[in-house]
Enzyme design. Structure first.
Site: not given
Ligand code: S3P
Length: 449
Positions: A28-29, A33, A101, A129, A327, A354
């Site tokens: 996911k990260s 990006r 987020g 958040r 996570d 989170k």
């Protein structure tokens, strides 16, 4: 967008042995990006293995709203025609980042040094958040932000017309803060510097260098300083997204606690800024091995093989490891419930902000399932039940948090009685094939409406 639609209650009951190969989706990260940097390069970036979870889809939509052309060619195969550093157009409408987020914070950074205005919102979880951790450093570049009280979404960012590069030390270890600053620094002249006391995941630095930006990284103690030279011409890339270690955590942990299991999860990125859970599980005595260790796209990768591990022991998880497994604490706390003895997890205050307050969510659900949990502001501890087993047999609230939902469903696969979650919908934000993949290994789910 949030998963929308009505809540989808789901139950998982005691499972037979989980066996086979689990191909988990893209990271996911890295997926966020790839879309954002692709949108900031001039020309066409090609991506394979993109996670098609709702969080990433929402970031793709945001990039379209800022003027990039984002096209899906097939499963996980996407292209982004970028507009260049400083080339974002002003979106015509509010940007809805759904549950993400990472999405909202990185996109805010990416537009904050371009003279345009954008308004961001998200689902009920994201609207609760904190965003001041992002808007404060962005103000050093000259960007302005107006949001709800407490720095909450919806929030409008007015990008800086004449951005000044920033030099900022992050107050908490957060790759989201670091990345927002680096992305803002792309369109500021001169050097933008981010210092972090503990190293958080470094995908942004790695990918920026791959796109041709000048990025220097200096190790300082347990942390690092990242120095970016602004206004580079980013060159489009071909990106193969590695499989997500944070998603791999679920089938791996399920195999460790379900008797008779033997599961292989191939091709998992073991970047040290992400692999803390696997080290921790091995410290607990898990039968978890790395097979076919290799390099793919400059990242260490291996096939993870996890086998039922009835002799795991509770440990004190080193706080210095927190950033590399931030996570994974929800699913680790489930494994800890089946180990023998106490597992203490300290230095984890970030879990409170989170997708939900993850310490409270896990403590509440585990207690309801018959496990003793103690907690403080920045720690929690699980008293493992070892051979006694975990009673289960309760319904928990997932609080719009994918990882809470998946963690309790995994608990249900090994507990005496089934576990129910009030809404499995949010799982699609990060792991849309979770149910299908776990069912193929042998898990059984039931609608629990
Ligand atoms: C992420 C960073 C982490 C993590 C999130 C993804 C990222 O947040 O919790 O799921 O992709 O940069 P923080 O960096 O704020 O801890």
């Amino acid at each position: 967008m949030s998963h929308g639609g009505p809540a989808r209650p789901l139950a998982a009951r005691k499972s037979g042995p989980l066996t086979g190969v689990a191909d988990v989706p893209g990271d996911k990260s890295v997926s966020h990006r790839a879309l954002i940097l692709g949108a900031l390069a001039v020309g066409e970036t090609k991506i394979t293995g993109l996670l098609e979870g709702q969080d990433v889809i929402d970031t793709g939509r945001a990039m379209t709203a800022f003027g990039a052309e984002v096209v899906r060619h097939g499963e996980g195969a996407w292209s982004v025609h970028g507009v260049g550093t400083g080339g974002f157009a002003e979106p015509a409408d509010v940007i809805d980042c759904g549950n993400s987020g990472t999405g909202v914070r990185l996109v805010m950074g990416a537009m904050a040094t371009t003279p345009i205005t954008a308004t961001f919102t998200g689902d009920a979880s994201l609207r609760a958040r904190p965003m001041a951790r992002i808007t404060e450093p962005l103000s050093m570049f000259g960007a302005r932000a107006v949001g709800r009280s407490g720095g909450r979404l919806p929030m409008t960012i007015v990008g800086a017309a004449d951005p000044i590069p920033a030099d900022y030390a992050t107050p908490v270890p957060s790759a989201q803060i670091k990345s927002a600053i680096l992305l803002a620094g792309l369109n500021a002249p001169g050097q933008t510097v981010v210092t972090e006391a503990e190293t958080s995941r470094d995908h942004t630095e790695r990918m920026l260098a791959g796109f041709g930006a000048s990025v220097e990284v200096e190790e300082i103690g347990a942390g690092r300083r990242v120095i970016l030279t602004g206004q580079p011409d980013l060159r489009p890339q071909t990106i193969a997204v590695p499989r997500d270690p944070s998603s791999a955590a679920f089938p791996v942990c399920a195999a460790l606690i379900v008797p008779g299991s033997d599961v292989t999860v191939p091709g998992i990125g073991l970047n040290p800024t992400r692999a803390g859970l696997f080290e921790t599980l091995r410290d607990m005595g898990a039968d978890l091995t790395y097979e076919n260790a290799r390099e793919e796209g400059g990242e260490p990768v291996a096939d993870l093989r996890a086998r039922f591990s009835p002799d795991m022991k509770g440990i004190d998880v080193p706080p210095a490891r927190a950033a590399s497994m931030i996570d994974e604490y929800p699913i680790l706390s489930v494994v800890a419930a089946f180990a023998e003895g106490r597992t203490e997890m300290r230095g984890v205050k970030e879990l409170r902000v989170k997708e939900c307050d993850r310490i409270d969510a896990m403590a509440t659900g585990l207690r309801d399932a018959g496990v003793t949990v103690e907690e403080g502001e920045d720690w929690f501890a699980v008293e493992g039940r070892g051979p006694e087993g975990v009673p289960g047999g309760t319904k928990v609230t997932a609080r719009l948090d994918h990882r809470i939902a998946m963690s309790f469903l995994i608990l249900g696969m090994a507990a005496e009685e089934a576990m129910m979650v009030d809404d499995a919908g949010p799982i699609s934000t990060s792991f849309p094939i979770f149910e299908e993949l776990m069912s193929r290994l042998g898990a059984s789910f039931e609608d629990a409406a």
